[in-house]
Each structure stands twice: as structure tokens, then as C-alpha cells.
Design a protein around this motif. Structure first.
Motif, PDB file in Angstrom:
ATOM      1  N   GLN A  38      48.101  -9.866 -15.240  1.00 53.74           N
ATOM      2  CA  GLN A  38      48.186 -10.692 -16.412  1.00 53.74           C
ATOM      3  C   GLN A  38      47.559  -9.334 -17.282  1.00 53.74           C
ATOM      4  N   ASN A  39      46.520  -8.467 -17.057  1.00 56.29           N
ATOM      5  CA  ASN A  39      45.878  -7.611 -17.791  1.00 56.29           C
ATOM      6  C   ASN A  39      45.942  -6.149 -16.888  1.00 56.29           C
ATOM      7  N   PRO A  40      47.325  -5.550 -16.773  1.00 56.55           N
ATOM      8  CA  PRO A  40      48.488  -6.010 -17.379  1.00 56.55           C
ATOM      9  C   PRO A  40      49.414  -6.622 -16.248  1.00 56.55           C
ATOM     10  N   VAL A  41      50.757  -6.971 -16.358  1.00 54.49           N
ATOM     11  CA  VAL A  41      51.626  -7.292 -15.359  1.00 54.49           C
ATOM     12  C   VAL A  41      51.860  -6.178 -14.563  1.00 54.49           C
ATOM     13  N   VAL A  42      51.114  -6.034 -13.196  1.00 57.15           N
ATOM     14  CA  VAL A  42      51.360  -4.916 -12.524  1.00 57.15           C
ATOM     15  C   VAL A  42      52.316  -4.725 -11.430  1.00 57.15           C
ATOM     16  N   ILE A  43      52.866  -5.940 -11.059  1.00 57.70           N
ATOM     17  CA  ILE A  43      53.863  -6.087  -9.945  1.00 57.70           C
ATOM     18  C   ILE A  43      55.217  -6.014 -10.406  1.00 57.70           C
ATOM     19  N   PRO A  44      55.931  -4.722 -10.145  1.00 58.59           N
ATOM     20  CA  PRO A  44      57.376  -4.998 -10.742  1.00 58.59           C
ATOM     21  C   PRO A  44      58.441  -5.866  -9.654  1.00 58.59           C
ATOM     22  N   ASN A  45      59.615  -6.198 -10.173  1.00 57.09           N
ATOM     23  CA  ASN A  45      60.195  -6.978  -9.574  1.00 57.09           C
ATOM     24  C   ASN A  45      59.657  -8.314  -8.997  1.00 57.09           C
ATOM     25  N   CYS A  46      58.774  -8.950  -9.528  1.00 60.93           N
ATOM     26  CA  CYS A  46      57.904 -10.059  -8.870  1.00 60.93           C
ATOM     27  C   CYS A  46      58.525 -11.226  -9.353  1.00 60.93           C
ATOM     28  N   PHE A  47      57.933 -11.819 -10.331  1.00 63.20           N
ATOM     29  CA  PHE A  47      58.850 -13.293 -10.724  1.00 63.20           C
ATOM     30  C   PHE A  47      58.974 -13.130 -12.197  1.00 63.20           C
ATOM     31  N   ASP A  48      60.014 -13.975 -12.727  1.00 58.45           N
ATOM     32  CA  ASP A  48      60.111 -13.993 -14.176  1.00 58.45           C
ATOM     33  C   ASP A  48      58.983 -14.931 -14.686  1.00 58.45           C
ATOM     34  N   ASP A  49      58.696 -14.900 -15.936  1.00 58.25           N
ATOM     35  CA  ASP A  49      57.672 -15.808 -16.524  1.00 58.25           C
ATOM     36  C   ASP A  49      57.893 -17.102 -16.505  1.00 58.25           C
ATOM     37  N   VAL A  50      56.933 -17.662 -16.137  1.00 60.89           N
ATOM     38  CA  VAL A  50      57.007 -18.854 -15.871  1.00 60.89           C
ATOM     39  C   VAL A  50      57.177 -19.999 -16.751  1.00 60.89           C
ATOM     40  N   ASN A  51      57.255 -19.631 -18.247  1.00 58.35           N
ATOM     41  CA  ASN A  51      57.742 -20.195 -19.308  1.00 58.35           C
ATOM     42  C   ASN A  51      59.269 -20.703 -19.127  1.00 58.35           C
ATOM     43  N   TYR A  52      59.982 -19.441 -18.514  1.00 57.21           N
ATOM     44  CA  TYR A  52      61.262 -19.933 -18.227  1.00 57.21           C
ATOM     45  C   TYR A  52      61.435 -21.201 -17.540  1.00 57.21           C
ATOM     46  N   LEU A  53      60.480 -21.699 -16.751  1.00 56.03           N
ATOM     47  CA  LEU A  53      60.734 -23.013 -15.844  1.00 56.03           C
ATOM     48  C   LEU A  53      60.509 -24.294 -16.669  1.00 56.03           C
ATOM     49  N   TYR A 106      46.504  -9.438 -23.261  1.00 57.53           N
ATOM     50  CA  TYR A 106      47.242  -9.587 -22.342  1.00 57.53           C
ATOM     51  C   TYR A 106      48.594  -8.527 -22.244  1.00 57.53           C
ATOM     52  N   ASN A 107      48.640  -8.050 -20.900  1.00 56.63           N
ATOM     53  CA  ASN A 107      49.538  -6.826 -20.691  1.00 56.63           C
ATOM     54  C   ASN A 107      49.098  -5.849 -21.313  1.00 56.63           C
ATOM     55  N   THR A 108      48.104  -5.473 -21.578  1.00 62.72           N
ATOM     56  CA  THR A 108      47.865  -4.027 -22.160  1.00 62.72           C
ATOM     57  C   THR A 108      47.562  -2.871 -21.466  1.00 62.72           C
ATOM     58  N   ASN A 109      48.583  -2.035 -21.396  1.00 66.56           N
ATOM     59  CA  ASN A 109      48.463  -1.012 -20.323  1.00 66.56           C
ATOM     60  C   ASN A 109      47.680   0.240 -20.637  1.00 66.56           C
ATOM     61  N   GLY A 110      46.644   0.610 -19.960  1.00 70.25           N
ATOM     62  CA  GLY A 110      46.098   1.826 -20.027  1.00 70.25           C
ATOM     63  C   GLY A 110      44.923   1.494 -20.846  1.00 70.25           C
ATOM     64  N   ASN A 111      44.570   0.196 -21.098  1.00 72.05           N
ATOM     65  CA  ASN A 111      43.134  -0.061 -22.098  1.00 72.05           C
ATOM     66  C   ASN A 111      42.330  -0.117 -20.865  1.00 72.05           C
ATOM     67  N   VAL A 112      41.309   0.828 -20.963  1.00 70.63           N
ATOM     68  CA  VAL A 112      40.084   0.979 -20.183  1.00 70.63           C
ATOM     69  C   VAL A 112      38.791   0.474 -20.860  1.00 70.63           C
ATOM     70  N   THR A 113      38.944   0.399 -22.060  1.00 65.79           N
ATOM     71  CA  THR A 113      37.715   0.090 -22.803  1.00 65.79           C
ATOM     72  C   THR A 113      37.612  -1.607 -23.346  1.00 65.79           C
ATOM     73  N   GLY A 114      38.810  -2.134 -23.133  1.00 67.95           N
ATOM     74  CA  GLY A 114      38.680  -3.725 -23.564  1.00 67.95           C
ATOM     75  C   GLY A 114      39.300  -3.614 -25.203  1.00 67.95           C
ATOM     76  N   ALA A 115      39.714  -5.012 -25.498  1.00 72.25           N
ATOM     77  CA  ALA A 115      39.962  -5.180 -26.669  1.00 72.25           C
ATOM     78  C   ALA A 115      38.496  -5.354 -27.741  1.00 72.25           C
ATOM     79  N   GLY A 116      37.596  -5.478 -27.345  1.00 70.72           N
ATOM     80  CA  GLY A 116      36.382  -5.635 -28.115  1.00 70.72           C
ATOM     81  C   GLY A 116      36.201  -7.072 -28.754  1.00 70.72           C
ATOM     82  N   TYR A 117      36.647  -8.062 -28.166  1.00 69.32           N
ATOM     83  CA  TYR A 117      36.368  -9.445 -28.625  1.00 69.32           C
ATOM     84  C   TYR A 117      35.208  -9.952 -27.486  1.00 69.32           C
ATOM     85  N   ASP A 118      34.172 -10.287 -28.419  1.00 66.87           N
ATOM     86  CA  ASP A 118      33.050 -10.805 -27.497  1.00 66.87           C
ATOM     87  C   ASP A 118      32.988 -12.025 -27.242  1.00 66.87           C
ATOM     88  N   GLY A 119      33.551 -12.786 -26.476  1.00 62.84           N
ATOM     89  CA  GLY A 119      33.735 -14.239 -26.373  1.00 62.84           C
ATOM     90  C   GLY A 119      32.173 -14.841 -26.244  1.00 62.84           C
TER      91      GLY A 119
END
Length: 760
Positions: A132-147, A583-596
Motif C-alpha cells: 500500500q505504501n507503495p504497491v511494491v509487488i508487480p503483476n500481483c493482483f488487480d485492485d480489489v475495488n474491481y471485485l 498511499y502508493n507514494t514511491n520514494g517518500n522516506v520522510t512521510g506525508a507529515g500528517y500527525d494522526g
């Protein structure tokens, strides 16, 4: 049954050495190319029986962007064969080890012992395995929303001795969590006296010699294609043709050189003219073939009969070919001509990239006018570890104190009685919300990161789909009003939140049955402050799940501003901290900066005013302030039997300790832990617990972390799966009192909070 003779002969059902496999793959083409056809891309379905049914289901889930449904006769749930469950026997685990992590038809717990299957846990694999952060496995599954809009037909005869009662119900239970309208989209047939097989009109009931007249292929097609008026025709032998399968694979993985395809006259032409100008549908039904005289299985012939009359292409890939047993030494079912539904060719056998999935996926792409040329597949030279989860096999020994650690009694701290809150994410968010409601006289706020409304899990609503009932799908849930043969969809409040009727939940909270002890929400929730968070890319909690949580509290809040709903942050299923990427942010090593944690505390304790946390450089200082608590005085044998652990964590900043420390605020973070054996304090190795503690150090907040998720008494709760795998109790799988002050995991936490509220 069809019998068609072809001139060329393919390699059949043999294990071969690599040199023989290479020869088989480099032999001259034995048939024409699979044609490109005018097929409606929204009208592709998969079908099968037994192993081909398992495959049809997994192909549908993995390729859901292009496969709209499935016919599953005697099948098992997606990725079930290699998934370990707490009820599995040592013999099952030993057999898995001997197969290097693969399962087999002789060790198939999902069909032979379906009661061990934890249906609620199965959905996490298609939803989150690919990343999910990011989608890292190629040729895995289609997004489950299609189901969500899929249509599925599930069948098991009452005399089926291959797939035991409960197996097909578990498939129903899994799909009902991911399909938006399961009432209309899933059809389950499990009450007809057939044995193992796909019944056709000439098939008799068990114990009879007269044709029963039940048309399995027809019933399936009418439902899955949503075409109740489909006509039964008669297939034409000339419309069956072979095609060359060898162009689709480059290693001996069990495919024969030839496959079969049935193309009715009206589906022949792709040029926009003639009989093939209107798009046709496609049924993919793989299986073992027997060249050179091919006797099609009765259901394959049945699909062809409907194909001729209704414009449906039938693609019949043929298994039973050569297998390179040096490359695949643990593949007895593949050698026997079965599809890989056990991980014998690839432990990631349900991925799009797995051999059988990839090859047939390429065939489908060709028929749909795609290139259809697969990439080469090579099994990793280093054995892939088994995915069998043995961590669920816990014993009561994990409660034994570790002598190296010091455990102290729970202190009385004089906590501010107007400033007690709970917080959690997912399962612990559900618990935090239910605890807040049940104990609203002592809990004044909560932060719910992806949770469900109070007492929702066991409440049946008007539009709820009733999943086929079995020990695994029911899982011991105490559901009032459920059908005798039906049970609630697991997580129906998260997967189908539009069905939730809040008035039923309010009614239970305001007028609970006798013996259900709940603080009056009309009195005690009027001043409550609630933070309800639902990220935009949460695959587990569908909208409006978090609106339902917020709306539950808005009924009682004096001021609507007491309830804060956040639904605009593009995170996956998570409690985000500053370091969490979107979600699915490639190369982000510092985070989005949202403090839950900070946003939550600012609303609940700060009443909108910003709060500041101690710096991350104080992490070791913070870690030293966590105390290991011996809480045995608050725990009964009943609590232990329901998974509550002896031992809790308590964070006490200096300003809150001792007799002069009264008046601090309290944060309760329920969840899995073990203060007797955990090597490091909560949050030190990641997660949000440390963030809450850093806010505690800077602002005078005590943090209580009760430890749940312990072993449960399986003699008392034999069908419980959720708590058996270490989750907190939010599903009523052990007691109808689970969401009350008397719930087995609720009661001791309430006692501990009351003790912390007393003056030192």
C-alpha cells in the motif's frame, strides 16, 4: 460428453527431465494460433470444478479488472490452501514443511477441514498483500475495488465427499466482504443431493437413476452473466478447434501443446462485418485433457451448448502436459494434470505472475485482441519461505512472568476525571469506540482511526446479506435475528456500511437488554469529544463507515463541533504518524507529515488548540518511563479465558507521578502486547504508541496500554477465530455481553481506569 479426434498429439501427464522438457517446448507448432476475437471485455468469466474451481475463483480475484465473475463448483477460498490457521493440526504443518511451503490435494485443510478456516482473516491478503505504501509487488493482483460489481455462482452437492460442508460457505463468506451487493451478486446452491461434480440435466440425484434435470452450467451462466433468458442450444463439433498453447509458456509447467477453443459462428469475425460484428462473451474453463481423442468433461460440453445459442466463446486450456520436476520437485498435483492451486509451482501461486495464472491470463488477453505474449517465468533459485503463519499457535505459557523484568502494582494517580480518552486503529478502534460508549461515565473522549459503530458487528440490518452458515462463517457470533441457515457477513459494518441502521444501534445503547450494563449515552455522551478518521484509500473500511461512527455520537453531542470527521487524507488503512507516506507514494522516506496522534489529541484534549510533543530525541527518555504493571488483581479466570492478559503497560511522565501528580489526563490504547515478555516498551520500534507517549511527556498525559490478544479457552469457544488469532473482542464471538461493562475484555480495563482515577 464430446469426443473429438485431432491429428497432432501433445505431451501428456509426464514428469520430464530438463532436456526432455526443452525438446517438448521446441517441437514444431502443433496447431493454429489462438485467434483474436470480438469479445466483450466486460463479459469474461472463469469456471471450474474442484481444482479448476479453486483456480477459477483465484483467477477472478487476481484479474478482477478483466474477469467479471466465476462459476465455482466445490471450490475453496482465495489463497486458503497455504494459509495457516490456529486450528490446524501438527500433521498439516509437517506436511506443509515437507512440501517446502506448498499444500496438496491430499493435505487440503480448506476442503477437508473447513472449520479451521478463519474467514475474517482471508480478506486481508487480496486487500493488502501487494503493498500500500507503495504497491511494491508487480503483476500481483488487480485492485480489489474491481471485485465490487462481480457476480459469482457457488455450488456444492450435499453428498460431495471431496469438498466438506463449510468449504463453499467460506468462499461465500470471503466474497461477501468484497462485493457491494452480495444479495444480488452471489448465488449459493448447497441443498441439492448431488455428489462431487457439475450436474447436467442427465445427472441423477445420489440414490436415484433418474435424471434430476438440474443444469449446472446453465444455472451458473444465467446468474453470472446476469442473463436469465439464456437459451440452451446444441454445440456444433466444427466450432471446436485446437490452438497452439506452446507460444504462451517457455517452461514445462503442465500445459499440453494443444488447447481447445469453441467459437460459435456469430463470434468468428473481428472485422466489424459479418456474424462476428457483435461482441461475444467468454467462459474460461481450464482442465485436464486427454489427447488425441478428447473426451470433454460434461460441464465443458454444457458450456458449449449455451455458447452456440447465446454468442459465448469457451476457452478450454489443457493441462496434463509435461512438468519439469527438477525445477518443480514438489508438484505432484501438477504432474497429475491439475491446476496450481496449492503453490507447487510458485508459493505466490495466486499472483498474476504465477505460471498457470500468467499463461492463461495471456491466452485471455489474446482472445480479447491483446498481444498475449507472456514473459518468461523462472522459479527462484533460493527457496521461498513458507507463508504458513504459525505465530497464531499460542499457549498459556506466554503469560509467565520473565524474571529479568520488574513488574509493579498499578498505581493510583488521581487522574482528571474529565479527561479520559481511548484511541485505536481498525480492530482496536472498534474496541476504543465500544469502550467509550459502554463506560461513558468515566471515558470522555475517543479517537477512532477506521472503526465501526457501537455494537454493530452482531446487529442484523434490513438489507444485510445472510452468508451461508457454517462453523467458520458464523464463528460463534451472537447475532439476534439471524436466519437459522445464515449468518452475518464478517465485518458487514465496514464492508457494507450503507446497510447500517443507526437507530438500531442507538436503541441497544439506550435500552439494553437485562444484564447488559452500559452507561446511559443520553446522559454521559452529551459532552464527549470524538475524532473519527477515515483515509481515502482504506480498502478495509468502505465509506461511509466513519460517517456512521461520527453520526452515532452526533445524536448525543451538545455541540456538533465536539465530533470531528476527517475523510480527506489519502492514506491506506492506517493510523498515520508524521513518518507515514500517502498511499502508493514511491520514494517518500520522510512521510506525508500528517500527525494522526497530534490531530486526535488536539481535538479531544486540546479542544482545538494545538499541542506539542516532546522531540524524537527524547525517545529513550520516554522508553524509560513505561512501567510493566502486574494487573492480576483486576483479572478473573473468565477474563483470562477470553484472551485478556496478566500484565499491562503504563506510561507515567514525571509530572504525573507520586502524590503531587494528580490531575493528569489519561489515554487508553487497547491492543495486543505482553508486559511480562515484551523486550522493548510500546512504540519504541515503530507505530503510534511512542507518539502518544511523547505527547504525554510534554503535556502531562498518562498512557495505559492493557494487553489483550492472549490465548482463549477453545473448549468454551470452539468456533472463535478472531480472538484466537490475537485480536481484541469486538465481534461477540465469545459472549453477547462483549460490548458491555461485563465483557470479558471490557471489565478489567474498566477496573484499571477506575483505580487510576483514585487519589494517590
Amino acid at each position: 460428453m464430446w469426443s473429438i479426434v485431432v491429428a497432432a498429439c501433445a505431451v501428456l501427464g509426464a514428469s520430464v527431465e530438463p532436456t526432455d522438457a526443452a525438446a517438448a517446448l521446441t517441437s514444431p507448432q502443433t496447431g493454429p494460433q489462438l485467434p483474436r476475437l470480438n469479445v466483450d471485455p466486460t463479459g469474461v468469466i472463469a469456471a471450474g470444478l474442484g481444482d479448476s474451481a479453486d483456480w477459477a475463483h483465484q483467477f477472478h480475484v487476481a484479474f478482477s479488472a478483466s474477469v467479471s465473475g466465476a462459476c465455482v463448483f466445490s471450490g475453496q477460498p482465495f489463497n486458503c490452501a497455504v494459509s495457516g490457521f490456529a486450528g490446524d493440526t501438527p500433521a498439516w504443518h509437517k506436511a506443509i514443511e515437507e512440501m517446502n511451503g506448498s499444500a496438496s490435494s491430499t493435505n487440503n485443510h480448506c476442503k477437508s477441514s473447513p472449520n479451521v478456516v478463519d474467514v475474517g482473516s482471508l480478506v486481508d491478503y487480496p486487500r493488502r498483500h501487494c503493498g500500500q505504501n507503495p504497491v511494491v509487488i508487480p503483476n500481483c493482483f488487480d485492485d480489489v475495488n474491481y471485485l465490487k460489481k462481480s457476480r459469482v455462482f457457488l455450488f456444492r452437492g450435499t453428498h460431495d465427499n471431496v469438498s466438506m460442508p463449510g468449504a463453499i460457505e467460506n468462499v461465500d463468506g470471503l466474497l461477501a466482504q468484497m462485493i457491494t451487493q452480495p444479495q444480488a451478486s452471489i448465488k449459493v446452491v448447497r441443498d441439492l443431493p448431488f455428489g462431487y461434480g457439475v450436474p447436467v440435466p442427465t445427472t441423477p440425484y445420489v440414490g436415484s437413476s433418474d435424471p434430476a434435470g438440474y443444469d449446472g452450467p446453465g444455472e451458473c451462466l444465467r446468474h453470472v452473466l446476469d442473463s436469465p433468458m439464456l437459451r440452451l442450444g446444441t454445440a456444433t463439433a466444427a466450432h471446436w478447434s485446437t490452438f497452439d498453447q506452446t507460444e504462451f509458456f517457455d517452461q514445462a509447467v503442465g500445459f499440453q501443446n494443444l488447447g481447445w477453443v469453441y467459437v460459435p459462428n456469430r463470434c468468428q469475425n473481428l472485422n466489424g462485418q459479418g456474424p462476428g460484428s457483435s461482441p461475444c462473451k467468454l467462459v474460461v474453463r481450464p482442465g485436464k485433457c486427454s489427447p488425441p481423442a478428447t473426451d470433454f468433461a460434461a460441464d465443458v460440453a454444457g458450456y458449449a451448448n449455451y455458447a452456440e445459442a447465446n454468442g459465448i466463446v469457451v476457452l478450454h486450456p489443457c493441462l496434463g502436459g509435461a512438468v519439469d520436476t527438477k525445477a518443480f520437485p514438489h508438484a505432484p498435483d501438477i504432474v497429475a494434470g491439475r491446476l496450481d492451486v496449492y503453490g507447487q509451482l510458485d508459493l505466490n501461486y495466486v499472483h498474476q505472475s504465477a505460471p498457470h495464472m500468467r499463461v492463461i491470463g495471456a491466452m485471455v488477453a489474446r482472445v480479447l485482441n491483446g498481444a498475449g505474449k507472456p514473459t518468461g517465468y523462472h522459479r527462484p533459485s533460493t527457496p521461498v519461505p513458507s507463508r504458513t503463519d504459525t505465530s497464531q499457535l499460542r499457549s498459556r505459557s506466554d503469560l509467565a512472568p520473565t524474571p529479568d523484568f520488574v513488574h509493579v502494582p498499578l498505581p493510583a494517580l488521581g487522574i482528571d476525571k474529565t479527561s479520559v480518552m481511548t484511541a485505536g486503529c481498525s480492530n482496536t478502534a472498534d474496541f476504543s469506540h465500544q469502550f467509550h460508549v459502554a463506560f461513558s461515565s468515566i471515558v470522555t473522549g475517543s479517537c477512532i482511526f477506521s472503526g465501526m459503530p457501537y455494537h454493530c458487528a452482531v446487529t442484523r440490518f434490513t438489507n444485510d446479506y445472510m452468508v451461508s452458515k457454517s462453523n467458520s462463517t458464523a464463528a460463534g457470533i451472537h447475532c439476534d435475528g439471524c436466519d437459522d441457515n445464515g449468518t452475518l457477513t464478517y465485518d458487514h459494518c465496514k464492508n457494507h456500511p450503507l446497510n447500517v441502521e443507526l437507530d438500531r444501534l442507538w436503541a441497544y445503547a439506550e435500552a439494553p437488554p437485562t444484564g447488559h450494563v452500559i452507561d446511559d449515552p443520553k446522559v454521559h455522551l452529551t459532552g464527549a469529544r470524538v475524532f473519527s478518521f477515515g483515509p481515502t484509500h482504506d480498502r478495509c473500511y468502505q465509506p461511509p463507515a466513519m460517517q456512521n461512527v461520527a453520526a452515532f455520537h452526533l445524536r448525543y453531542a451538545t455541540n456538533p463541533k465536539q465530533v470531528m470527521l476527517v475523510e480527506n487524507q489519502p492514506f491506506p488503512h492506517t493510523l498515520p504518524t508524521n513518518a507515514t507516506p500517502y498511499y502508493n507514494t514511491n520514494g517518500n522516506v520522510t512521510g506525508a507529515g500528517y500527525d494522526g496522534p497530534g490531530e486526535c489529541l488536539q481535538h479531544v484534549f486540546g479542544h482545538g488548540s494545538r499541542l506539542y510533543a516532546a522531540p524524537a530525541s527524547d525517545d529513550l527518555k520516554v522508553a524509560a518511563m513505561w512501567l510493566r504493571i502486574n494487573n492480576s488483581e483486576f483479572i478473573t479466570e473468565n477474563n483470562l479465558a477470553q484472551g485478556y492478559k496478566e500484565g499491562a503497560w503504563l506510561f507515567v511522565p514525571p509530572q504525573c507521578a507520586g502524590k503531587s501528580g494528580g490531575g493528569c489526563k489519561l489515554i487508553v490504547l487497547p491492543g495486543g502486547c505482553n508486559a511480562y515478555t515484551d523486550v522493548t516498551p510500546p512504540g519504541l520500534t515503530g507505530g503510534s504508541d511512542n507518539d502518544f507517549a511523547r505527547y504525554g511527556l510534554a503535556n502531562g498525559f498518562v498512557v495505559l496500554k492493557p494487553c489483550q490478544g492472549g490465548p482463549i479457552d477453545q473448549n468454551l469457544y470452539p468456533n472463535n477465530h478472531e480472538n484466537l488469532r490475537g485480536m481484541v473482542d469486538v465481534y461477540g464471538q465469545m459472549s453477547p455481553l462483549y460490548a458491555t461493562q461485563l465483557g470479558g475484555q471490557m471489565e478489567p480495563t474498566g477496573k484499571m481506569i477506575r483505580h487510576l482515577l483514585t487519589a494517590p
